[in-house]
Scaffold this active site. Structure first.
Site, PDB file in Angstrom:
ATOM      1  N   ASP A 242     -32.225 -71.867  62.711  1.00 53.00           N
ATOM      2  CA  ASP A 242     -31.720 -71.916  64.089  1.00 53.00           C
ATOM      3  C   ASP A 242     -30.275 -72.400  64.122  1.00 53.00           C
ATOM      4  O   ASP A 242     -29.449 -71.890  64.890  1.00 53.00           O
ATOM      5  CB  ASP A 242     -32.594 -72.830  64.949  1.00 53.00           C
ATOM      6  CG  ASP A 242     -33.894 -72.143  65.381  1.00 53.00           C
ATOM      7  OD1 ASP A 242     -34.005 -70.922  65.154  1.00 53.00           O
ATOM      8  OD2 ASP A 242     -34.766 -72.819  65.945  1.00 53.00           O
ATOM      9  N   GLU A 285     -22.679 -59.988  89.735  1.00 51.11           N
ATOM     10  CA  GLU A 285     -22.479 -60.300  88.327  1.00 51.11           C
ATOM     11  C   GLU A 285     -23.268 -59.308  87.482  1.00 51.11           C
ATOM     12  O   GLU A 285     -24.300 -58.773  87.910  1.00 51.11           O
ATOM     13  CB  GLU A 285     -22.974 -61.732  88.058  1.00 51.11           C
ATOM     14  CG  GLU A 285     -21.978 -62.781  88.494  1.00 51.11           C
ATOM     15  CD  GLU A 285     -20.873 -62.940  87.466  1.00 51.11           C
ATOM     16  OE1 GLU A 285     -19.978 -62.070  87.422  1.00 51.11           O
ATOM     17  OE2 GLU A 285     -20.886 -63.914  86.718  1.00 51.11           O
TER      18      GLU A 285
END
Ligand code: FES
Lengths: 664, 184
Positions: A242, A285
């Site tokens: 990660d 957006e």
């Protein structure tokens, strides 16, 4: 928790009273994770990481933002110009929001592809949808706060969606607005809610992770872990993976922040909100575009149901239908790897989503409306027809006996990010002038990775502004003191400021008075107010030029072209109203400003030959600096950040390889 | 690795040191980077460029008669401008410096003995002392009296009694003409 003992007495003392350490060990260290997760499983942690960045930057932005309709726009510009690193915080925040959506979209599609919504993970899926819905609301509220044209009209359009509901619709809208139009009360409450909702998201994320840890991760094969041979502990295997993912992601994210910070935004939002004038083409957006297309696909009434209501219901339904997914798709096989037909329909669905996004970004035309209608129909058909049918009819491939048997190869992570970034980026420009823009010879100096302002051009550009443009236009976001960056000395700045009178007061007698400007004052327009300017200029107000370059698509070339776009012989077939001029590049061709740029209209102090091209190029350099004074600091910091991230990511990659080398 | 003596179990030992090295290097770089990344957040709370630029205030002295005082705003805080009477000047100059908690002669606290210009913020905990209006209490030394915890200042703005540790601060200022002064 089972027999946690540490060598550290303090740890044990705390543990006996609040078992945080055993909990951490249980859920972040020992947590058994399928060993075959591919890189598509990185996006959950990436999204959580981005959420933290958004909350942190948002908190510090809120310390400098003013939620008042008269002050909001300028307070954002103050953040960009005067607050230390304010531009960085704001660009991290606005681009972070786009990144958050990209990551979450990939995360959702990952879930769709590998059947992560199926039993026993339905609740995990539901919480995820709740996060997504809350994100949509938060993103919308946040977009309103800068109080630009897109903020204002976006708020107007989105809140008006609720007016579609029969009977109560109008009352809901009035309630949302706190008045009879989007105005200061609306902005106030939007700010309060925009501050609140991220913490709601944080709570939902905690639930999401909790649910995940109860049912464990799905994996690319879609079969459950059979035993310890299929699992590896979360730490160090997935912590390092990660972290490596975060390194790669940060490089992409920072590339936008430092070199294309307005890529996901709309130039129109650098024009202050004007409730009297809607921009020619408004778009939401980018992350709402597919749903916006669905909304606009409904153009005719159905029996007694008005088209408006249909569109709104379909738009909300498009998201809410995800809640029914675990039952619409009842196939026992989770992963598309073993569902050859589903896999094809999955990609068809992805493409369809992009088509919808594209339709949502463009001005409506008959053709695009038809395309949106087909795509909308397909969107719902995918859920309501294709998936139930596939569940019954599809011949799935045999599942492997256990995770340890095969290895599934990951696809390049960056590919989808790029598709997401470029595919959806809508340009809302509706310039009716279709002429190709002029470009200055040699281009502008500040493009590229290392671009800087040409100091000599900047100073000449200031001279042009000062001697020509400033007769009608202000640059009110620039203070005289800022001219130090143009290359003026403190004494020159004082002298230039003192040429102008500004209103001050009240004095001890209570009267307002004029005094010579000081370096801390702003470079205002010569008119007392817009009405005075309009009266002199036949109804047209010369716009403030502080942000003019940023507020136009392809701004530098547009302004450059506009200044030179007065042909000696305007085309005869274009009718220009009385008092207006023809300009090749101005939308609609009829411009109020007469031609200003001629050869030798200024005599340059540094002796440069003042051709009209030179003058236009210089003044655009100055205006770009006025719009983006942080540009040089931004790019040079960006280079340092990138070098650092490259090093960190390389180290993490090597570490990850070391840690993982014995797995598989 | 060139270490021939340890050839017996090369891969495990090598892997271990290599892994430790990478772990240390990555953690160091990561921690340092995170630390540096915090700076923009912290620095954003410092005064912004426009705040720093608003640092001068012009004051017209022509209307202030001896014995009177006005309060002007400088950087968001009060500044006391007092036109001192001859007695006030004399008493400020006559003080024996060894009696003072924060010894400063009157001469270094003024540019022109008639005009005393001090920041009107008590050096104890930030209240605005009384004494600007004729009706205000001015304390035993005829300067200012802070109502919060009873600090008393003299006609040179020096602390004479009460909990405050320092004299009232003198801001940077210049006389731009006989009757105007620019603070900051
Ligand atoms: S603040 Fe003035 S005496 Fe305490």
């Amino acid at each position: 928790m089972s027999g946690f003992k540490s060598n550290n007495a303090v740890v044990n003392w705390v543990e006996d009273r609040l078992p945080v350490f055993s909990m951490l060990r249980h859920s972040a260290v020992e947590y058994p994770t399928p060993k075959n997760l591919n890189y598509w499983w990185n996006f959950g942690s990436l999204a959580a990481f981005t959420l933290v960045i958004l909350i942190a930057t948002g908190l510090f932005l809120a310390m400098n933002y003013t939620p008042n309709s008269a002050l909001a726009f300028d307070s954002v510009e103050r953040i960009m110009r005067d607050v230390n690193y304010g531009w960085l915080l704001r660009y991290l925040h606005s681009n972070g929001a786009s990144m958050f959506f990209i990551l979450v979209y990939i995360h959702i599609f990952r879930g769709l592809y590998y059947g992560s919504y199926k039993a026993p993970r339905e609740l995990l899926w539901f919480i995820g949808i709740a996060i997504y819905l809350t994100m949509m609301a938060t993103g919308f509220l946040g977009y309103v706060l800068p109080w630009g044209q897109m903020s204002f009209w976006g708020a107007t359009v989105i809140t008006n969606l609720f007016s579609a509901f029969p009977l109560i619709g109008d009352s809901i809208v009035t309630l949302l607005w706190g008045g009879f139009s989007v105005d200061n009360p609306t902005l106030n409450r939007f700010f309060a809610l925009h501050f609140l909702l991220p913490f709601v998201i944080l709570g939902l994320v905690a639930l999401h992770v909790w649910a995940l840890h109860s049912v464990k991760s799905n994996n690319p094969l879609g079969i459950e872990m059979n035993g310890p041979q299929d699992a590896i502990p979360f730490h160090p295997y997935y912590t390092v993976k990660d972290l490596f993912g975060i390194g790669v992601f940060l490089m992409i994210y920072m590339a936008f922040v430092f070199w294309a910070p307005n890529f996901f935004g709309e130039p129109d939002n650098y024009i202050p909100a004007n409730p009297m004038l809607t921009p020619p083409h408004i778009v939401p957006e980018w992350y709402y575009l597919p749903f916006y297309a669905i909304l606009r696909a409904f153009t005719v009434d159905l029996w007694f149901i008005p088209a408006k209501l249909l569109g709104v219901v379909a738009m909300f339904g498009a998201i809410l239908i995800l809640f029914a997914l675990p039952w619409l798709d009842s196939s026992k096989v989770r992963s598309a790897t073993f569902r050859p037909l589903y896999r094809q329909f999955f990609w068809l669905f992805v493409i369809n989503a992009f088509v919808l996004g594209y339709c949502g970004a463009k001005p409506t035309t008959d053709f695009l409306v038809t395309v949106s209608q087909i795509a909308t129909a397909y969107y719902f058909a995918h859920f309501l027809i294709v998936l139930p049918w596939l569940s019954r009819k599809e011949k799935t491939l045999p599942l492997p006996a256990s995770i340890s048997a095969p290895v599934v190869k990951a696809i390049a992570v960056g590919a989808m990010l790029l598709i997401g970034a470029t595919g959806f980026s809508g340009t809302a420009q509706a310039n009716t002038a279709t002429h190709e823009l002029l470009k200055p010879e040699g281009g502008f100096s500040w493009g590229g990775v290392f671009g800087r302002y040409d100091r000599a051009a900047l100073k000449r550009g200031w001279q042009v502004y000062h001697e020509v443009c400033s007769n009608c236009h202000g640059v009110k976001l620039v203070a005289f003191r800022n001219l130090a960056a143009v290359g003026l000395t403190p004494e020159e700045i004082k002298a230039i400021a003192a040429e102008k009178e500004v209103l001050d007061g009240p004095n001890d007698e209570g009267a307002m008075f004029q005094r010579p400007a000081r370096p801390a004052d702003r470079i205002l327009s010569p008119y007392a107010n817009d009405k005075a300017a309009a009266a002199i200029h036949g109804g047209a107000v010369p716009p403030d030029l502080s942000l003019i370059v940023k507020a136009r698509a392809n701004g530098p070339n547009y302004v450059y072209s506009l200044l030179l776009g007065y042909p000696d012989a305007p085309p005869a077939d274009v009718a220009i109203p009385e008092g207006k001029m023809y300009n090749t590049y101005f939308p609609g061709y009829a411009i109020g400003m007469p031609r200003q740029v001629f050869d030798d209209v200024v005599t340059y102090a540094d002796g440069t030959k003042a051709t009209q091209e030179q003058i236009a190029k210089d003044v655009v350099t100055f205006l770009n600096w006025a719009a983006e004074p942080e540009l040089e600091a931004r790019k040079s910091l960006g280079v340092k950040v990138m070098v650092f991230l490259a090093l960190l990511t390389a180290l993490l990659f090597a570490l990850k390889r070391q840690i993982w080398k014995d797995v598989h | 690795m060139a270490d021939t003596a340890k050839n017996a179990q090369p891969s495990a030992a090598d892997g271990q040191t290599r892994r430790d090295f990478l772990l240390q290097a990555a953690s160091t770089v990561g921690v340092v980077g995170t630390g540096i990344a915090l700076w923009p957040f912290v620095h954003s709370m410092n005064p912004a460029a426009d705040t720093l630029a608003l640092s001068t205030t012009d004051v017209d002295l022509s209307a202030i008669k001896p014995g009177q005082a006005i309060t002007v705003v400088w950087r968001g805080a009060p500044v006391f401008v007092r036109s001192r009477t001859a007695e006030e000047i004399a008493s400020a100059q006559a003080v024996n410096l060894s009696e003072l908690r924060d010894p400063q002669s009157d001469a270094i606290r003024v540019k022109n003995p008639q005009w005393l210009i001090v920041v009107g913020i008590c050096t104890h905990l930030g209240c605005v002392p009384l004494g600007q209006k004729p009706t205000d209490p001015r304390g035993e030394w005829g300067g200012w009296f802070c109502p919060c915890h009873g600090s008393q200042y003299d006609t040179s703005g020096r602390i004479r009694k009460g909990p405050a540790p320092k004299n009232l601060a003198v801001p940077a200022y210049q006389f731009t003409s006989d009757t105007t002064v620019r603070i900051g």
